[in-house]
Design a protein around this motif. Sequence first.
Motif, PDB file in Angstrom:
ATOM      1  N   ASN A   1      20.832 -71.651   0.794  1.00 53.01           N
ATOM      2  CA  ASN A   1      21.111 -70.538   1.712  1.00 53.01           C
ATOM      3  C   ASN A   1      20.333 -70.720   3.000  1.00 53.01           C
ATOM      4  OD1 ASN A   1      21.738 -69.271  -1.008  1.00 53.01           O
ATOM      5  ND2 ASN A   1      22.330 -67.625   0.371  1.00 53.01           N
ATOM      6  N   ILE A   2      20.981 -70.486   4.115  1.00 52.52           N
ATOM      7  CA  ILE A   2      20.249 -70.445   5.374  1.00 52.52           C
ATOM      8  C   ILE A   2      19.940 -68.987   5.667  1.00 52.52           C
ATOM      9  CG2 ILE A   2      22.377 -70.506   6.789  1.00 52.52           C
ATOM     10  CD1 ILE A   2      20.672 -72.109   8.857  1.00 52.52           C
TER      11      ILE A   2
ATOM     12  N   THR B   1      36.241 -84.561   3.112  1.00 51.78           N
ATOM     13  CA  THR B   1      36.005 -83.749   4.314  1.00 51.78           C
ATOM     14  C   THR B   1      37.257 -83.621   5.188  1.00 51.78           C
ATOM     15  OG1 THR B   1      35.213 -85.664   5.569  1.00 51.78           O
ATOM     16  CG2 THR B   1      33.552 -84.372   4.394  1.00 51.78           C
TER      17      THR B   1
ATOM     18  N   MET C   1      40.854 -86.020  12.912  1.00 49.03           N
ATOM     19  CA  MET C   1      39.874 -85.088  13.483  1.00 49.03           C
ATOM     20  C   MET C   1      40.304 -83.630  13.275  1.00 49.03           C
ATOM     21  SD  MET C   1      36.882 -85.074  14.621  1.00 49.03           S
ATOM     22  CE  MET C   1      36.177 -83.405  14.463  1.00 49.03           C
TER      23      MET C   1
ATOM     24  N   THR D   1      26.989 -74.036  -2.452  1.00 47.52           N
ATOM     25  CA  THR D   1      26.593 -74.222  -3.841  1.00 47.52           C
ATOM     26  C   THR D   1      27.093 -75.583  -4.314  1.00 47.52           C
ATOM     27  OG1 THR D   1      26.838 -71.833  -4.138  1.00 47.52           O
ATOM     28  CG2 THR D   1      26.620 -73.156  -6.133  1.00 47.52           C
TER      29      THR D   1
ATOM     30  N   LEU E   1      39.412 -67.507   7.283  1.00 42.19           N
ATOM     31  CA  LEU E   1      38.392 -67.978   8.229  1.00 42.19           C
ATOM     32  C   LEU E   1      36.983 -67.520   7.858  1.00 42.19           C
ATOM     33  CD1 LEU E   1      40.348 -67.359  11.554  1.00 42.19           C
ATOM     34  CD2 LEU E   1      39.657 -69.595  10.662  1.00 42.19           C
TER      35      LEU E   1
ATOM     36  N   LEU F   1      32.224 -68.322  11.216  1.00 45.42           N
ATOM     37  CA  LEU F   1      33.346 -69.254  11.010  1.00 45.42           C
ATOM     38  C   LEU F   1      32.973 -70.428  10.097  1.00 45.42           C
ATOM     39  CD1 LEU F   1      34.709 -69.358  14.655  1.00 45.42           C
ATOM     40  CD2 LEU F   1      35.936 -68.443  12.679  1.00 45.42           C
TER      41      LEU F   1
ATOM     42  N   ILE G   1      27.002 -76.748   6.940  1.00 42.64           N
ATOM     43  CA  ILE G   1      28.307 -77.360   6.942  1.00 42.64           C
ATOM     44  C   ILE G   1      28.227 -78.682   6.176  1.00 42.64           C
ATOM     45  CG2 ILE G   1      28.102 -78.678   9.088  1.00 42.64           C
ATOM     46  CD1 ILE G   1      30.781 -77.364   9.936  1.00 42.64           C
ATOM     47  N   ILE G   2      29.293 -78.979   5.430  1.00 41.84           N
ATOM     48  CA  ILE G   2      29.441 -80.297   4.809  1.00 41.84           C
ATOM     49  C   ILE G   2      30.447 -81.054   5.662  1.00 41.84           C
ATOM     50  CG2 ILE G   2      30.224 -81.567   2.777  1.00 41.84           C
ATOM     51  CD1 ILE G   2      29.418 -79.231   1.027  1.00 41.84           C
ATOM     52  N   GLN G   3      30.061 -82.200   6.195  1.00 41.19           N
ATOM     53  CA  GLN G   3      30.995 -82.932   7.042  1.00 41.19           C
ATOM     54  C   GLN G   3      30.877 -84.436   6.868  1.00 41.19           C
ATOM     55  OE1 GLN G   3      33.542 -83.190   8.991  1.00 41.19           O
ATOM     56  NE2 GLN G   3      34.188 -81.067   8.773  1.00 41.19           N
ATOM     57  N   GLU G   4      31.810 -85.148   7.492  1.00 39.88           N
ATOM     58  CA  GLU G   4      31.789 -86.611   7.445  1.00 39.88           C
ATOM     59  C   GLU G   4      30.508 -87.151   8.049  1.00 39.88           C
ATOM     60  OE1 GLU G   4      35.340 -89.215   8.646  1.00 39.88           O
ATOM     61  OE2 GLU G   4      33.700 -90.015   9.845  1.00 39.88           O
TER      62      GLU G   4
ATOM     63  N   ASN H   1      27.043 -69.616   5.518  1.00 32.09           N
ATOM     64  CA  ASN H   1      25.648 -69.232   5.338  1.00 32.09           C
ATOM     65  C   ASN H   1      25.055 -69.903   4.106  1.00 32.09           C
ATOM     66  OD1 ASN H   1      27.263 -66.578   6.230  1.00 32.09           O
ATOM     67  ND2 ASN H   1      25.290 -66.646   7.285  1.00 32.09           N
ATOM     68  N   GLN H   2      25.913 -70.291   3.185  1.00 34.01           N
ATOM     69  CA  GLN H   2      25.404 -70.862   1.928  1.00 34.01           C
ATOM     70  C   GLN H   2      26.389 -71.868   1.356  1.00 34.01           C
ATOM     71  OE1 GLN H   2      28.212 -69.045  -0.694  1.00 34.01           O
ATOM     72  NE2 GLN H   2      26.488 -70.217  -1.483  1.00 34.01           N
TER      73      GLN H   2
ATOM     74  N   LEU I   1      33.605 -81.932  16.669  1.00 35.28           N
ATOM     75  CA  LEU I   1      33.467 -80.665  15.954  1.00 35.28           C
ATOM     76  C   LEU I   1      32.689 -79.657  16.814  1.00 35.28           C
ATOM     77  CD1 LEU I   1      34.271 -79.640  13.099  1.00 35.28           C
ATOM     78  CD2 LEU I   1      31.975 -80.228  12.353  1.00 35.28           C
TER      79      LEU I   1
ATOM     80  N   SER J   1      28.571 -68.924  13.266  1.00 35.46           N
ATOM     81  CA  SER J   1      28.046 -68.807  11.895  1.00 35.46           C
ATOM     82  C   SER J   1      29.083 -68.175  10.970  1.00 35.46           C
ATOM     83  CB  SER J   1      26.770 -67.964  11.884  1.00 35.46           C
ATOM     84  OG  SER J   1      25.724 -68.652  12.530  1.00 35.46           O
TER      85      SER J   1
ATOM     86  N   GLN K   1      30.474 -87.386   2.460  1.00 40.33           N
ATOM     87  CA  GLN K   1      29.992 -86.033   2.729  1.00 40.33           C
ATOM     88  C   GLN K   1      28.500 -86.009   3.034  1.00 40.33           C
ATOM     89  OE1 GLN K   1      31.361 -83.815  -0.792  1.00 40.33           O
ATOM     90  NE2 GLN K   1      32.905 -82.834   0.508  1.00 40.33           N
TER      91      GLN K   1
ATOM     92  N   GLN L   1      33.758 -75.700  -1.005  1.00 43.23           N
ATOM     93  CA  GLN L   1      33.468 -75.317  -2.396  1.00 43.23           C
ATOM     94  C   GLN L   1      33.692 -73.837  -2.601  1.00 43.23           C
ATOM     95  OE1 GLN L   1      29.946 -73.056  -1.605  1.00 43.23           O
ATOM     96  NE2 GLN L   1      30.626 -73.456  -3.690  1.00 43.23           N
TER      97      GLN L   1
END
Lengths: 139, 139, 139
Positions: free
Chosen positions: B41-42, C45, C88, B102, A96, B96, B50-53, B99-100, B63, B94, B116, C100
């Motif tokens: 980086n945040i 995703t 979902m 690549t 997680l 879960l 987040i990478i999401q649909e 933060n970054q 989500l 955060s 994505q 990644q």
Amino acid sequence: MEQIFHEIKIKTKGQGFYDFTDQTVKWVNDQKINNGILNINILHTSASLIIQENADPDVLYDLKNFFDKLVPMDNKLYKHTTEGKDDMPAHIKSALTNNQITLSIKDNKLMLGTWQGLYLFEHRLEKHTRILSHHLIGN
Amino acid sequence: MEQIFHEIKIKTKGQGFYDFTDQTVKWVNDQKINNGILNINILHTSASLIIQENADPDVLYDLKNFFDKLVPMDNKLYKHTTEGKDDMPAHIKSALTNNQITLSIKDNKLMLGTWQGLYLFEHRLEKHTRILSHHLIGN
Amino acid sequence: MEQIFHEIKIKTKGQGFYDFTDQTVKWVNDQKINNGILNINILHTSASLIIQENADPDVLYDLKNFFDKLVPMDNKLYKHTTEGKDDMPAHIKSALTNNQITLSIKDNKLMLGTWQGLYLFEHRLEKHTRILSHHLIGN
């Protein structure tokens, strides 16, 4: 472009957060790399890495409490119990959070936000020596 | 091998997802780097990446709803309450997520799957200006 | 500094973990890169990446079980239901794990802990072909 490898070893004494920000920052400052990428990997699956607020210690207390409730140490919930009641929850908590963090170096300075600290998140009850691989690539 | 640093600032207006894919793609396309790595980086611990649909907006709705239920805004659950009922849940959300991130660049194109999108995941109720550090290394 | 791109395709047959450690290790060993960074991205995703224990298969069983309970396949919980009861939950499980992973290569060897394996975590019920982008940068 140069590459430098380094290990930070952290001796943990049970569950919780171990701040290694200063060790990483000091090591980065000691290298002759102005700009580059720092890849940090934890070479274990029952402890993990996390970037979190470094100001109020209550944040880490609440964070640990949240994960402990979400992933209880209760052998009835798991098949994998031979390594102790804390081992399977440790693997789940690792899944997680993070096994690795990639950070940027600019002008020989590790780019972190003002309130961001780097933490080893130990999930096991007993003492462990955790290896954090540091790999810097830049010039 | 060249290195280029950039910041994308996003003004958030409360909790939710802020799509920054186009801003990042445009910036990458404007650079004279064909192949390389982009480290994003945040620099905050109460908003995440987040990478999401990017197709059905209901995915992002569900989500957000999942995370809100998993990490309730309820002061009785936390010690860290001085910064508002949304702050400790923000730190947990955060932890879960990320933060970054690549990503790879190939032929001057950011490698993302068809569905994505790149999102800032804001966890605070009030307005914030969030800094997303972009660091491109390649040639 | 050289850059090499590669794709590993994995044909999944429903939910679960697919170990691709050997494929990645073999590919890295075949490249003439001694030291470098390997960036692995999954271009989807509804499936994700995870580093986990490779010793006791019960760990993966418990891990899957944990995520299935945390994110139930129950259409009443979600608005996004048109792609099936598993879609979902798949997006949520992806958000909770990784899109990644960035690893280090030292002396032509992928740096992983003794018990660490690389897994594709498939969240969909039906067959899928998943693309894992591999991008190696080093010398």
